[in-house]
Design an enzyme around this catalytic site. Structure first.
Site, short mmCIF file in Angstrom:
data_model
loop_
_atom_site.label_atom_id
_atom_site.label_comp_id
_atom_site.label_asym_id
_atom_site.label_seq_id
_atom_site.Cartn_x
_atom_site.Cartn_y
_atom_site.Cartn_z
N ASP A 67 -74.37 44.55 -62.48
CA ASP A 67 -74.93 45.63 -63.30
C ASP A 67 -73.90 46.16 -64.29
O ASP A 67 -72.71 45.80 -64.23
CB ASP A 67 -75.45 46.77 -62.41
CG ASP A 67 -74.52 47.11 -61.25
OD1 ASP A 67 -73.31 46.84 -61.35
OD2 ASP A 67 -75.00 47.65 -60.25
N ASN A 136 -77.45 55.53 -50.79
CA ASN A 136 -78.91 55.67 -50.77
C ASN A 136 -79.59 54.32 -50.49
O ASN A 136 -80.81 54.21 -50.58
CB ASN A 136 -79.40 56.26 -52.10
CG ASN A 136 -79.09 55.35 -53.30
OD1 ASN A 136 -78.52 54.27 -53.14
ND2 ASN A 136 -79.47 55.78 -54.48
N HIS A 138 -79.10 51.49 -52.25
CA HIS A 138 -79.32 50.63 -53.41
C HIS A 138 -78.48 49.36 -53.34
O HIS A 138 -77.43 49.31 -52.70
CB HIS A 138 -79.13 51.38 -54.74
CG HIS A 138 -77.73 51.70 -55.12
ND1 HIS A 138 -77.42 52.65 -56.06
CD2 HIS A 138 -76.53 51.20 -54.69
CE1 HIS A 138 -76.11 52.71 -56.20
NE2 HIS A 138 -75.54 51.85 -55.38
N GLU A 143 -82.53 51.04 -57.29
CA GLU A 143 -82.57 52.31 -56.58
C GLU A 143 -83.81 52.39 -55.69
O GLU A 143 -84.82 51.75 -55.98
CB GLU A 143 -82.61 53.47 -57.60
CG GLU A 143 -81.44 53.49 -58.59
CD GLU A 143 -80.17 54.09 -58.01
OE1 GLU A 143 -79.93 53.95 -56.80
OE2 GLU A 143 -79.41 54.68 -58.78
#
Ligand code: PGA
Length: 243
Positions: A67, A136, A138, A143
């Site tokens: 990313d 979280n 991801h 996400e």
């Protein structure tokens, strides 16, 4: 999903670096998926050390980063381009033309994400994807959500992910870009082998949820449970809540 637990973050990083070096010795033109973040820093340090000792040659290796932030240029110190130069590219013999990192400034971004998939296909797909896991859940910047994009795409970052990256932007999370470009979940799961590296007590809860809880897009890392060849390499602290 296999889980390997090692005594420390350093031992986990070294084990993964040795595995990558060995994979490159076996397949010199390996196609690697590479992560950023705090967790992989000791892994890159170990890999660079192996290269300096002549134990790994990157001349024919190709890399695809997971990313990049949208809206900042490659030479911005907070970019993942800069991170990769700092932690790997400035220290090993990877050819610049063999390194593919999404261009966060590309206009239109739709062409850039499509081209990224074309470039990855042309390289033969990912042989080995190295991943971190967000607190979280991801993977890359996929996400938690009710639905996930399979292919490389543009994503709006959660406040949690922007806060987790504040260090790269002088500690000011509001300076972290609001969007990023990320490999899709299908792109990642298409890797022939996946190694997820996680360390530290702050990852223990999400590691347990991702690898022993239900498979759900609300915890993108849980999708690794259905991958035929995925390994999580953890230190004891990150593994503390596993049964
Ligand atoms: P971290 O990031 O290594 O900085 O915790 C991991 C991730 O967000 O994938």
């Amino acid at each position: 999903m296999r889980v390997v637990i090692l005594p420390s973050a350093r031992a986990a990083a070294e084990a993964v670096a040795r595995f990558v070096a060995e994979s490159i010795r076996t397949s010199p033109s390996l196609v690697l998926g590479l992560p950023t973040g705090r967790t992989p820093i000791p892994f890159y340090r170990s890999l660079v050390a192996l290269h300096r000792r002549g134990r790994v040659d990157f001349r024919r290796v190709r890399t695809f980063n997971l990313d990049e932030f949208a809206g900042i240029p490659a030479d911005h110190p907070g970019s993942y381009h800069a991170y990769m130069r700092r932690h790997l590219l400035d220290h090993v013999n990877l050819r610049p033309s063999h390194v593919r990192i999404l261009d966060g400034m590309a206009r239109p971004w739709r062409r850039e994400v499509a081209q990224f998939e074309i470039d990855l296909d042309a390289a033969g797909g990912l042989d080995l994807a190295l991943l971190g896991i967000g607190r979280n859940g991801h993977l890359g910047f996929n996400e938690p959500a009710g639905a996930l994009a399979a292919a490389t795409h543009r994503v709006k970052l959660s406040a949690a992910s922007r806060k987790a990256n504040a260090d790269l932007f002088g500690g000011r999370w509001r300076d972290v870009p609001t969007h990023a470009l990320s490999m899709g979940i299908g792109t990642l799961l298409g890797a022939r082998t996946v190694i997820l590296l996680a360390s530290g007590a702050d990852k223990a809860r999400i590691v347990a949820r991702a690898f022993t809880g239900p498979v759900t897009t609300q915890v993108p890392a849980s999708l690794l449970q259905v991958h035929p060849n995925a390994v999580a390499v953890l230190d004891r602290a990150a593994a503390a809540r596993l049964p």
